[in-house]
Scaffold this motif. Structure first.
Motif: not given
Length: 100
Positions: A37-45
């Motif tokens: 449930x944490x955040x991650x950026x995939x290709x800047x998203x």
């Protein structure tokens, strides 16, 4: 420590019901910075980790997000760039300093 990676591959990206399931291979070096449930950026998203395992992570993508981002062109086997959430970086750094 390296907290982003551009050499990761999409393991799975398919429509499941109304949404899309995205699975990405996860290198060991990024695992300490991620939580369910944490955040991650995939290709800047910026996206939310739905499920986290030792060697991969899973993200659910709503149709609107897929349609208005470069995720519309992603397929299994494609390379992606991941960047972990800033808070995770701070927590890991703090813990490393406490153990010295």
């Amino acid at each position: 420590s390296d907290v982003c990676s551009s050499d990761l591959r999409v393991r799975r990206f398919e429509k499941v019901g109304p949404d899309y399931l995205l699975e990405i291979a996860l290198p060991k070096r990024l695992r300490p910075y991620l939580v369910d449930k944490g955040s991650i950026a995939v290709d800047g998203i910026s996206l939310t980790v739905a499920e986290l395992r030792a060697t991969w992570l899973r993200i659910w993508i709503i149709p609107h997000t897929r349609r208005v981002t470069n995720l519309a062109r992603k397929r299994k086997g494609d390379l992606v760039n991941l960047e972990v959430d800033m808070l995770g970086k701070y927590v890991v750094r703090f813990m490393e300093q406490q153990s010295r």
